[in-house]
Design a protein around this motif. Structure first.
Motif, PDB file in Angstrom:
ATOM      1  N   GLN A 227       0.845  -1.185   0.000  1.00 51.71           N
ATOM      2  CA  GLN A 227       0.000   0.000   0.000  1.00 51.71           C
ATOM      3  C   GLN A 227       0.882   1.238   0.000  1.00 51.71           C
ATOM      4  OE1 GLN A 227      -3.815   1.355  -0.494  1.00 51.71           O
ATOM      5  NE2 GLN A 227      -3.209  -0.765  -0.237  1.00 51.71           N
ATOM      6  N   ASP A 228       0.441   2.246  -0.743  1.00 50.70           N
ATOM      7  CA  ASP A 228       1.190   3.496  -0.859  1.00 50.70           C
ATOM      8  C   ASP A 228       0.184   4.627  -1.022  1.00 50.70           C
ATOM      9  OD1 ASP A 228       2.821   5.632  -1.463  1.00 50.70           O
ATOM     10  OD2 ASP A 228       3.396   4.901  -3.452  1.00 50.70           O
ATOM     11  N   GLY A 229       0.176   5.562  -0.097  1.00 52.51           N
ATOM     12  CA  GLY A 229      -0.775   6.666  -0.194  1.00 52.51           C
ATOM     13  C   GLY A 229      -0.592   7.640   0.947  1.00 52.51           C
ATOM     14  N   SER A 230      -1.547   8.547   1.091  1.00 53.83           N
ATOM     15  CA  SER A 230      -1.490   9.490   2.204  1.00 53.83           C
ATOM     16  C   SER A 230      -1.597   8.732   3.517  1.00 53.83           C
ATOM     17  CB  SER A 230      -2.640  10.497   2.102  1.00 53.83           C
ATOM     18  OG  SER A 230      -3.879   9.867   2.379  1.00 53.83           O
ATOM     19  N   VAL A 231      -1.095   9.357   4.587  1.00 52.67           N
ATOM     20  CA  VAL A 231      -1.099   8.686   5.879  1.00 52.67           C
ATOM     21  C   VAL A 231      -2.522   8.287   6.274  1.00 52.67           C
ATOM     22  CG1 VAL A 231      -0.589   8.950   8.337  1.00 52.67           C
ATOM     23  CG2 VAL A 231       0.993   9.864   6.632  1.00 52.67           C
ATOM     24  N   GLU A 232      -3.484   9.189   6.091  1.00 50.65           N
ATOM     25  CA  GLU A 232      -4.864   8.907   6.472  1.00 50.65           C
ATOM     26  C   GLU A 232      -5.427   7.712   5.697  1.00 50.65           C
ATOM     27  OE1 GLU A 232      -3.647  11.832   5.748  1.00 50.65           O
ATOM     28  OE2 GLU A 232      -3.807  12.945   7.627  1.00 50.65           O
ATOM     29  N   GLU A 233      -5.168   7.666   4.385  1.00 51.55           N
ATOM     30  CA  GLU A 233      -5.672   6.562   3.561  1.00 51.55           C
ATOM     31  C   GLU A 233      -5.086   5.227   4.008  1.00 51.55           C
ATOM     32  OE1 GLU A 233      -6.118   9.086  -0.639  1.00 51.55           O
ATOM     33  OE2 GLU A 233      -4.392   7.795  -0.274  1.00 51.55           O
ATOM     34  N   VAL A 234      -3.782   5.211   4.245  1.00 49.80           N
ATOM     35  CA  VAL A 234      -3.133   3.950   4.588  1.00 49.80           C
ATOM     36  C   VAL A 234      -3.464   3.530   6.015  1.00 49.80           C
ATOM     37  CG1 VAL A 234      -0.914   2.757   4.743  1.00 49.80           C
ATOM     38  CG2 VAL A 234      -1.307   4.412   2.918  1.00 49.80           C
ATOM     39  N   VAL A 235      -3.719   4.479   6.904  1.00 51.47           N
ATOM     40  CA  VAL A 235      -4.170   4.136   8.257  1.00 51.47           C
ATOM     41  C   VAL A 235      -5.484   3.366   8.190  1.00 51.47           C
ATOM     42  CG1 VAL A 235      -5.182   5.109  10.360  1.00 51.47           C
ATOM     43  CG2 VAL A 235      -2.972   5.930   9.556  1.00 51.47           C
ATOM     44  N   TRP A 236      -6.452   3.885   7.437  1.00 52.84           N
ATOM     45  CA  TRP A 236      -7.743   3.204   7.316  1.00 52.84           C
ATOM     46  C   TRP A 236      -7.582   1.837   6.659  1.00 52.84           C
ATOM     47  CZ3 TRP A 236     -11.672   3.988  10.154  1.00 52.84           C
ATOM     48  CH2 TRP A 236     -11.988   5.277  10.612  1.00 52.84           C
ATOM     49  N   TRP A 237      -6.699   1.746   5.677  1.00 47.64           N
ATOM     50  CA  TRP A 237      -6.446   0.455   5.024  1.00 47.64           C
ATOM     51  C   TRP A 237      -5.892  -0.548   6.036  1.00 47.64           C
ATOM     52  CZ3 TRP A 237      -1.898  -2.306   4.389  1.00 47.64           C
ATOM     53  CH2 TRP A 237      -1.966  -3.400   3.520  1.00 47.64           C
ATOM     54  N   GLN A 238      -4.958  -0.103   6.897  1.00 51.73           N
ATOM     55  CA  GLN A 238      -4.402  -0.993   7.912  1.00 51.73           C
ATOM     56  C   GLN A 238      -5.470  -1.441   8.906  1.00 51.73           C
ATOM     57  OE1 GLN A 238      -0.358  -0.712   9.485  1.00 51.73           O
ATOM     58  NE2 GLN A 238      -0.271   1.372   8.663  1.00 51.73           N
ATOM     59  N   VAL A 239      -6.325  -0.509   9.330  1.00 53.09           N
ATOM     60  CA  VAL A 239      -7.388  -0.852  10.278  1.00 53.09           C
ATOM     61  C   VAL A 239      -8.313  -1.900   9.682  1.00 53.09           C
ATOM     62  CG1 VAL A 239      -9.437   0.037  11.453  1.00 53.09           C
ATOM     63  CG2 VAL A 239      -7.292   1.344  11.514  1.00 53.09           C
ATOM     64  N   ARG A 240      -8.700  -1.703   8.416  1.00 49.72           N
ATOM     65  CA  ARG A 240      -9.618  -2.649   7.766  1.00 49.72           C
ATOM     66  C   ARG A 240      -8.994  -4.019   7.563  1.00 49.72           C
ATOM     67  NH1 ARG A 240     -10.768   1.974   4.561  1.00 49.72           N
ATOM     68  NH2 ARG A 240      -9.351   1.190   2.941  1.00 49.72           N
ATOM     69  N   ASN A 241      -7.675  -4.048   7.328  1.00 48.50           N
ATOM     70  CA  ASN A 241      -7.013  -5.307   6.990  1.00 48.50           C
ATOM     71  C   ASN A 241      -6.197  -5.905   8.134  1.00 48.50           C
ATOM     72  OD1 ASN A 241      -7.395  -5.739   3.855  1.00 48.50           O
ATOM     73  ND2 ASN A 241      -7.040  -3.556   4.158  1.00 48.50           N
ATOM     74  N   GLY A 242      -6.253  -5.264   9.303  1.00 51.54           N
ATOM     75  CA  GLY A 242      -5.615  -5.839  10.486  1.00 51.54           C
ATOM     76  C   GLY A 242      -4.103  -5.741  10.518  1.00 51.54           C
ATOM     77  N   TYR A 243      -3.522  -4.745   9.856  1.00 47.87           N
ATOM     78  CA  TYR A 243      -2.068  -4.570   9.914  1.00 47.87           C
ATOM     79  C   TYR A 243      -1.694  -3.762  11.161  1.00 47.87           C
ATOM     80  CZ  TYR A 243      -1.127  -6.704   5.420  1.00 47.87           C
ATOM     81  OH  TYR A 243      -0.989  -7.609   4.401  1.00 47.87           O
ATOM     82  N   PRO A 244      -0.534  -4.074  11.765  1.00 49.19           N
ATOM     83  CA  PRO A 244      -0.200  -3.500  13.077  1.00 49.19           C
ATOM     84  C   PRO A 244       0.679  -2.254  13.041  1.00 49.19           C
ATOM     85  CG  PRO A 244       1.334  -5.256  12.604  1.00 49.19           C
ATOM     86  CD  PRO A 244       0.422  -5.128  11.383  1.00 49.19           C
ATOM     87  N   PHE A 245       0.988  -1.713  11.866  1.00 53.76           N
ATOM     88  CA  PHE A 245       2.000  -0.658  11.788  1.00 53.76           C
ATOM     89  C   PHE A 245       1.371   0.712  12.036  1.00 53.76           C
ATOM     90  CE2 PHE A 245       3.165  -4.110   8.825  1.00 53.76           C
ATOM     91  CZ  PHE A 245       4.157  -4.671   9.617  1.00 53.76           C
ATOM     92  N   LEU A 246       0.877   0.855  13.273  1.00 52.16           N
ATOM     93  CA  LEU A 246       0.217   2.079  13.720  1.00 52.16           C
ATOM     94  C   LEU A 246       0.731   2.426  15.109  1.00 52.16           C
ATOM     95  CD1 LEU A 246      -3.460   1.128  12.792  1.00 52.16           C
ATOM     96  CD2 LEU A 246      -2.035   2.765  11.575  1.00 52.16           C
ATOM     97  N   PRO A 247       0.892   3.705  15.418  1.00 45.30           N
ATOM     98  CA  PRO A 247       1.244   4.074  16.796  1.00 45.30           C
ATOM     99  C   PRO A 247       0.058   3.809  17.716  1.00 45.30           C
ATOM    100  CG  PRO A 247       0.827   6.036  15.477  1.00 45.30           C
ATOM    101  CD  PRO A 247       0.780   4.872  14.534  1.00 45.30           C
ATOM    102  N   PRO A 248       0.287   3.719  19.043  1.00 40.44           N
ATOM    103  CA  PRO A 248      -0.785   3.319  19.958  1.00 40.44           C
ATOM    104  C   PRO A 248      -2.061   4.141  19.866  1.00 40.44           C
ATOM    105  CG  PRO A 248       1.318   3.221  21.074  1.00 40.44           C
ATOM    106  CD  PRO A 248       1.589   3.832  19.729  1.00 40.44           C
ATOM    107  N   VAL A 249      -1.976   5.473  19.757  1.00 40.86           N
ATOM    108  CA  VAL A 249      -3.190   6.296  19.710  1.00 40.86           C
ATOM    109  C   VAL A 249      -4.034   5.953  18.489  1.00 40.86           C
ATOM    110  CG1 VAL A 249      -4.044   8.644  19.347  1.00 40.86           C
ATOM    111  CG2 VAL A 249      -2.332   8.199  21.112  1.00 40.86           C
ATOM    112  N   ALA A 250      -3.402   5.845  17.317  1.00 36.55           N
ATOM    113  CA  ALA A 250      -4.145   5.491  16.101  1.00 36.55           C
ATOM    114  C   ALA A 250      -4.713   4.085  16.210  1.00 36.55           C
ATOM    115  CB  ALA A 250      -3.235   5.609  14.884  1.00 36.55           C
TER     116      ALA A 250
END
Length: 559
Positions: A227-250
């Protein structure tokens, strides 16, 4: 006519020598001038290989087979003169030991400038500027071999920034820096990016430090860009797909399925306060009553000075008991690694006594200590010198006169290293070498395990596995003492925190007590809940505390 991108990668595939699996597979990526690109992914996902390719180090320096093209400013990267490329693209390696070549700090910072052929006055100005910024001036005459790992990383950073490149390629540049020094570094990088137009490509595992600074987020896995995109777009993609590369608050707000996912503590507190009509009960942190049980480490009025008169430990009084998981934290050069080496018997106190498992380290031979004490230094490469992973573990057993009896198979499986047993450890990634070195220690089944920065180079998943492994071993009676700058990892898995400053222990107690109100060493979740709830250090604890519509919410599940 559209402007050319600064970097353009087309169909890049790369194999390291004698490796059947590509480190990079069909990579296509554009990086515009002035962008701040954050690359995340698991250990061995290809992040460092991609950075090496952008720096022109692949395949010239590492060898192997390569296909595809990399363009820099519209020209084929491999047609650039090496001297010209080095002056424009600065690379900070994951391991500072690989980057430092001179004998003293000042000579190292000046080394790149000498190679660029700058006039002496210009060199002096640049060296003075970066050494002052990183507070390295007091160390300018120090030998590189005598400074701490964190200080070495600062020197590596300073030597690159002194050359004033247009592009900064940073491969986990703050992995050995304390939280304050890391924050200062990223503040400088933000300033260089936003106010001076530097292009920044950053690889980082401790995302709470830098997530909010990036313009774009790239997620890699098995050598490919997922995945490659704006931080907001890729954050939502990670949340939907269960990827862990997010800081604790996000991660916290993602698991709550909150309509917006904040990237900073400030944004998170604003969203958190919308959930309740009234503040949370602040609660109380249970008072510490001390630790009881069999002493594994006792330090009594310990003082220690290195040659030259530098006092590294001052009036240390400490007791660590069987089954504890202790994290030692503090600024660089606070005495943390020195304290750990005293527990290992590698250093002897100038004054006072160190008793480990009932033995005085002054009079007990190191060979005898090694049967019960396992020590992993800051640089795992110092521990690895055999030709295969399996031979590393066999060497430990042979050296201590122990029989295998299935120990090697068990520990390789436990640390997910079975597939690496016939590979040369020096060909593995930094995180993989860390696990191999740890396996070579654990195979001897020590009673006391001493680890200096064990999470360096490990991704979120591997750090979690390591934390759970160590926590499980302490339940079986192993005592674990680790030096770490990884506040989030310590908050999640350690039981007890020791804070050091200027060679002294300034705070010692359970993690919820020591970290909750700390200015520099509080995890993101503690800062998120500051003034709303006490003692919350982790995402799990935050989710357990939050109530939405009267129901407890955890990992997106109510009830």
């Amino acid at each position: 006519m559209a402007a050319l991108p600064l970097f353009e990668i087309k169909n890049l595939t790369y194999y390291y020598p004698d490796t059947p699996t590509p480190a990079l597979k069909n990579i296509n990526l554009r990086i515009e001038e002035g962008e701040f690109v954050l690359i995340v992914g698991g250990s061995g996902s290809g992040k460092s290989s991609l950075a090496r390719a952008l720096a022109g180090l692949i395949p010239d320096f590492y060898g192997g087979k390569i296909g595809g093209k990399i363009y820099f400013k519209g020209q084929d990267l491999w047609n650039f003169g090496r001297r010209c490329l080095r002056s424009q693209v600065g690379f900070v390696f994951q391991d500072p030991e690989k980057q430092l070549v001179m004998t003293t700090v000042e000579a190292e910072v000046a080394f790149g400038l000498e190679n660029l052929g700058l006039p002496p006055k210009e060199m002096l100005r640049r060296v003075a500027e970066v050494m002052s910024y990183f507070n390295l001036s007091p160390l300018k005459k120090e030998l590189i071999g005598n400074i701490s790992g964190g200080q070495k990383q600062k020197v590596a950073l300073a030597s690159v920034l002194a050359m004033q490149p247009e592009v900064l390629l940073l491969d986990e540049p703050t992995s050995q820096l304390d939280p304050v020094a890391a924050a200062e570094f990223f503040s400088l990088i933000e300033q260089l990016n936003k106010e001076m137009g530097y292009t920044v490509v950053l690889i980082e595992q401790r995302l709470e430090r830098c997530f909010h600074l990036a313009d774009r987020l790239v997620v890699m896995e098995r050598g490919e860009i997922l995945q490659d995109g704006s931080v907001e777009e890729v954050v939502w993609w990670q949340v939907r797909n269960g990827y862990p590369f997010l800081p604790p608050v996000a991660q916290f707000f993602g698991l709550l399925h909150h309509p917006t996912i904040p990237l900073t503590v400030k944004e998170g507190r604003r969203e958190l306060k919308k959930i309740w009509a009234c503040p949370l009960n602040l609660g109380k942190v249970s008072p510490w009553k001390g630790y009881h049980g069999r002493a594994v480490v006792e330090m009594k009025d310990v003082w220690f000075s290195y040659p030259g008169g530098c006092e590294a430990l001052k009036e240390i009084n400490l007791r660590i008991n069987a089954g504890e998981f202790v994290a030692i934290m503090g600024e660089n050069a606070a005495g943390k690694s020195t304290l750990l080496k005293h527990m290992a018997g590698l250093l002897k106190p100038g004054r006072g006594r160190v008793i480990v498992l009932g033995k005085d380290t002054r009079t007990t031979p190191l060979v005898q200590m090694a049967h019960e004490v396992g020590y992993l230094p800051q640089n795992p490469s110092e521990y690895l010198f055999r030709d295969t992973v399996e031979e590393e573990l066999q060497f430990t057993l042979q050296n201590l006169g122990l029989k295998d009896e299935g120990k090697i198979d068990a520990i390789l499986n436990q640390l997910q290293l079975t597939g690496y047993r016939k590979l040369n450890p020096r060909d593995l990634s930094s995180g993989e070498r860390e696990r191999v070195a740890l396996a070579a220690i654990l195979v001897a089944q020590p009673k006391l395990l001493l680890l200096d920065e064990p999470t360096r180079g490990l991704d979120y998943c591997l750090k979690g596995e390591l934390g759970r492994l160590l926590a499980g071993l302490t339940k079986e009676g192993l005592t674990v003492v680790t030096v770490t700058h990884d506040v989030e990892w310590a908050a999640e898995y350690a039981d007890r925190i020791i804070l050091m400053f200027d060679g002294r222990i300034i705070s010692d107690g359970p993690k919820n007590e020591v970290l909750s109100d700390s200015l520099s060493y509080s995890p993101q979740m503690a800062r998120l809940f500051r003034g709303l709830a006490r003692g919350i250090l982790t995402v799990r604890e935050g989710l357990e505390k939050v109530r939405v519509n009267g129901e407890r919410v955890y990992a997106g599940q109510s009830g």
